[in-house]
Design a protein around this motif. Sequence first.
Motif, PDB file in Angstrom:
ATOM      1  N   LEU A 408      49.978  52.107  40.369  1.00  0.00           N
ATOM      2  CA  LEU A 408      48.855  52.427  39.490  1.00  0.00           C
ATOM      3  C   LEU A 408      49.328  52.767  38.083  1.00  0.00           C
ATOM      4  O   LEU A 408      48.679  52.424  37.092  1.00  0.00           O
ATOM      5  CB  LEU A 408      48.043  53.593  40.070  1.00  0.00           C
ATOM      6  CG  LEU A 408      47.245  53.300  41.346  1.00  0.00           C
ATOM      7  CD1 LEU A 408      46.549  54.555  41.846  1.00  0.00           C
ATOM      8  CD2 LEU A 408      46.216  52.200  41.107  1.00  0.00           C
ATOM      9  N   GLN A 409      50.478  53.438  37.964  1.00  0.00           N
ATOM     10  CA  GLN A 409      51.018  53.768  36.638  1.00  0.00           C
ATOM     11  C   GLN A 409      51.387  52.509  35.868  1.00  0.00           C
ATOM     12  O   GLN A 409      51.148  52.412  34.665  1.00  0.00           O
ATOM     13  CB  GLN A 409      52.228  54.686  36.779  1.00  0.00           C
ATOM     14  CG  GLN A 409      51.875  56.117  37.194  1.00  0.00           C
ATOM     15  CD  GLN A 409      53.079  56.944  37.552  1.00  0.00           C
ATOM     16  OE1 GLN A 409      54.220  56.490  37.441  1.00  0.00           O
ATOM     17  NE2 GLN A 409      52.848  58.164  37.982  1.00  0.00           N
ATOM     18  N   VAL A 410      51.961  51.528  36.574  1.00  0.00           N
ATOM     19  CA  VAL A 410      52.310  50.257  35.920  1.00  0.00           C
ATOM     20  C   VAL A 410      51.037  49.547  35.450  1.00  0.00           C
ATOM     21  O   VAL A 410      50.983  49.003  34.347  1.00  0.00           O
ATOM     22  CB  VAL A 410      53.122  49.357  36.874  1.00  0.00           C
ATOM     23  CG1 VAL A 410      53.296  47.959  36.284  1.00  0.00           C
ATOM     24  CG2 VAL A 410      54.486  49.968  37.139  1.00  0.00           C
ATOM     25  N   LEU A 411      50.004  49.551  36.305  1.00  0.00           N
ATOM     26  CA  LEU A 411      48.733  48.926  35.916  1.00  0.00           C
ATOM     27  C   LEU A 411      48.131  49.619  34.696  1.00  0.00           C
ATOM     28  O   LEU A 411      47.630  48.957  33.783  1.00  0.00           O
ATOM     29  CB  LEU A 411      47.738  48.990  37.088  1.00  0.00           C
ATOM     30  CG  LEU A 411      47.962  48.028  38.257  1.00  0.00           C
ATOM     31  CD1 LEU A 411      46.914  48.275  39.335  1.00  0.00           C
ATOM     32  CD2 LEU A 411      47.906  46.576  37.802  1.00  0.00           C
ATOM     33  N   MET A 412      48.183  50.953  34.655  1.00  0.00           N
ATOM     34  CA  MET A 412      47.610  51.701  33.538  1.00  0.00           C
ATOM     35  C   MET A 412      48.349  51.405  32.241  1.00  0.00           C
ATOM     36  O   MET A 412      47.767  51.413  31.163  1.00  0.00           O
ATOM     37  CB  MET A 412      47.646  53.206  33.829  1.00  0.00           C
ATOM     38  CG  MET A 412      46.682  53.655  34.918  1.00  0.00           C
ATOM     39  SD  MET A 412      44.944  53.457  34.449  1.00  0.00           S
ATOM     40  CE  MET A 412      44.809  54.708  33.183  1.00  0.00           C
ATOM     41  N   GLN A 413      49.656  51.143  32.326  1.00  0.00           N
ATOM     42  CA  GLN A 413      50.431  50.798  31.134  1.00  0.00           C
ATOM     43  C   GLN A 413      50.130  49.379  30.664  1.00  0.00           C
ATOM     44  O   GLN A 413      50.201  49.087  29.465  1.00  0.00           O
ATOM     45  CB  GLN A 413      51.934  50.920  31.422  1.00  0.00           C
ATOM     46  CG  GLN A 413      52.412  52.337  31.667  1.00  0.00           C
ATOM     47  CD  GLN A 413      53.855  52.359  32.127  1.00  0.00           C
ATOM     48  OE1 GLN A 413      54.673  51.561  31.682  1.00  0.00           O
ATOM     49  NE2 GLN A 413      54.169  53.263  33.030  1.00  0.00           N
ATOM     50  N   THR A 414      49.799  48.516  31.605  1.00  0.00           N
ATOM     51  CA  THR A 414      49.627  47.096  31.295  1.00  0.00           C
ATOM     52  C   THR A 414      48.231  46.785  30.772  1.00  0.00           C
ATOM     53  O   THR A 414      48.057  45.959  29.868  1.00  0.00           O
ATOM     54  CB  THR A 414      49.904  46.245  32.550  1.00  0.00           C
ATOM     55  OG1 THR A 414      51.196  46.593  33.069  1.00  0.00           O
ATOM     56  CG2 THR A 414      49.892  44.760  32.204  1.00  0.00           C
ATOM     57  N   VAL A 421      41.720  47.884  35.658  1.00  0.00           N
ATOM     58  CA  VAL A 421      42.733  48.451  36.553  1.00  0.00           C
ATOM     59  C   VAL A 421      42.143  48.657  37.945  1.00  0.00           C
ATOM     60  O   VAL A 421      42.756  48.314  38.960  1.00  0.00           O
ATOM     61  CB  VAL A 421      43.269  49.782  35.990  1.00  0.00           C
ATOM     62  CG1 VAL A 421      44.153  50.484  37.024  1.00  0.00           C
ATOM     63  CG2 VAL A 421      44.061  49.540  34.713  1.00  0.00           C
ATOM     64  N   ALA A 422      40.925  49.228  37.985  1.00  0.00           N
ATOM     65  CA  ALA A 422      40.270  49.464  39.276  1.00  0.00           C
ATOM     66  C   ALA A 422      40.007  48.150  40.002  1.00  0.00           C
ATOM     67  O   ALA A 422      40.183  48.046  41.224  1.00  0.00           O
ATOM     68  CB  ALA A 422      38.966  50.230  39.065  1.00  0.00           C
ATOM     69  N   GLU A 423      39.603  47.120  39.239  1.00  0.00           N
ATOM     70  CA  GLU A 423      39.327  45.806  39.837  1.00  0.00           C
ATOM     71  C   GLU A 423      40.583  45.216  40.467  1.00  0.00           C
ATOM     72  O   GLU A 423      40.557  44.708  41.592  1.00  0.00           O
ATOM     73  CB  GLU A 423      38.789  44.877  38.747  1.00  0.00           C
ATOM     74  CG  GLU A 423      38.436  43.471  39.259  1.00  0.00           C
ATOM     75  CD  GLU A 423      37.954  42.573  38.128  1.00  0.00           C
ATOM     76  OE1 GLU A 423      37.990  41.343  38.313  1.00  0.00           O
ATOM     77  OE2 GLU A 423      37.566  43.094  37.065  1.00  0.00           O
ATOM     78  N   ILE A 424      41.713  45.282  39.752  1.00  0.00           N
ATOM     79  CA  ILE A 424      42.979  44.738  40.275  1.00  0.00           C
ATOM     80  C   ILE A 424      43.442  45.532  41.483  1.00  0.00           C
ATOM     81  O   ILE A 424      43.931  44.972  42.473  1.00  0.00           O
ATOM     82  CB  ILE A 424      44.058  44.753  39.179  1.00  0.00           C
ATOM     83  CG1 ILE A 424      43.666  43.804  38.039  1.00  0.00           C
ATOM     84  CG2 ILE A 424      45.421  44.361  39.743  1.00  0.00           C
ATOM     85  CD1 ILE A 424      44.561  43.906  36.826  1.00  0.00           C
ATOM     86  N   ALA A 425      43.277  46.872  41.413  1.00  0.00           N
ATOM     87  CA  ALA A 425      43.733  47.729  42.511  1.00  0.00           C
ATOM     88  C   ALA A 425      42.813  47.659  43.722  1.00  0.00           C
ATOM     89  O   ALA A 425      43.168  48.154  44.792  1.00  0.00           O
ATOM     90  CB  ALA A 425      43.838  49.174  42.027  1.00  0.00           C
TER      91      ALA A 425
END
Length: 438
Positions: A408-414, A421-425
């Motif tokens: 999740l941290q990597v997604l938030m940075q990207t 982010v929620a959609e990808i996760a």
Amino acid sequence: MTKISWLRTMRNVLGSYHNPAVLIDAEYNVVATNSSYDFRFGGLNGRSSAKCFFLSHGYRQPCDLEGETCPMQEARDSGCRASVLHIHNTPQGKEHVGIDTIPISDDEENAYFIEVINPIRDVSAEPIANKMIGRSRAFNELVDLIQRVGKTDTNVLLMGPSGAGKELAAQALHSSSSRADRSFVTVECSGLTDSLFESELFGHTKGAFTGAISSRTGLVQSAHGGTLFLDEVGDVPLHLQVKLLRLIETKTFRPVGDSKAIAADFRLVCATHKDLPAMVERGEFRDDLYHRISTFPIHLPSLAERRQDLPLLVESMLLRIEDKVPLKLTDDAMQLLAQQPFKGNIRELKNILERAAVLRQGELIGADVIKRSLNLIPLSESPGQKKDGLIQMAEQELSLDEIEQRYLQVLMQTFADKGRVAEIAGCSLRTLYRKLEP
């Protein structure tokens, strides 16, 4: 009246001020101070006078020649009171202060200026926890706006990219207001579903719907007398925006299941990373609601816009991450950080430093650790060695929760958009907020 007796009278005038105050002549000399100034800033230390710009900043010339606004010069030019925000040197370090400068004259029409100094306790120019921190021009302009509007009940809209510190800015607005001793209530608009919207905001009575086994106070009522902060207000669905509009216009609400309207008393602060005017143009956000919430819009600068604050922010965050060991970055590590775009802003910087604190070998954090923290080198990779990321995590004996947090941290940075982010996760925004909670 002689000059000596006039100065004695002015010292008595300065003594009537609760805040630190000084008397300055036309040549920038501080010729009198009050006891509050002496206690907080050290006074004149036995001298009969000293240059104001030297006492306040250590400068050798007036503030306007050092690239800052000189309050005395503004008051001299206008003949009226001038108010500016400065960073002053104090025995405790550098502090943000608001300065009110009032032009006066003696019996011989010689120009003097009374400066009243108002310490600002909601922000810091030194590394400290749980405050907005900075010294850059962009940061100081933000603080000045917060201090000016904070004293009013005007609706404020905080705009800026994700991770720029909008909630801290909202808390600073609350702290500088007359409502500071009452509640500051945050509403995470992104996480409110249609079915929960009214119940969360307005509360409900017992039996109002299936599962309502008891009455519940809503967030609006919890903010009574204080500040209601609507975070990511741009995420409120169009068909629910009318309910917000009605609340703001009438300052009344009805709990779900209750027919009686209740008076609401709150100061409204909203925040968004979205372009609300563009959403209005596309018909995605109500024009009337936008104008209600944006009486006083404030843009929060991105980290890229206040890069001068990076060393101070790094020092502050390292103190928060590890308060028992004095962690520090090497010069090359700091240079590497300074080259980053920081699309995730201050939140991204915090994540990087938290990883660096885990990966460090000692108190000094070098560029190699920062590279690993930036994912420029895989976490467990030595030079010339490459391993699959899942293998690395297995070798580190990470739990599923720890792996999820890293992902999740990597997604938030990207991605700057938390909705993306929620959609990808594969989870809802509400679930994402819960998982990101420290």
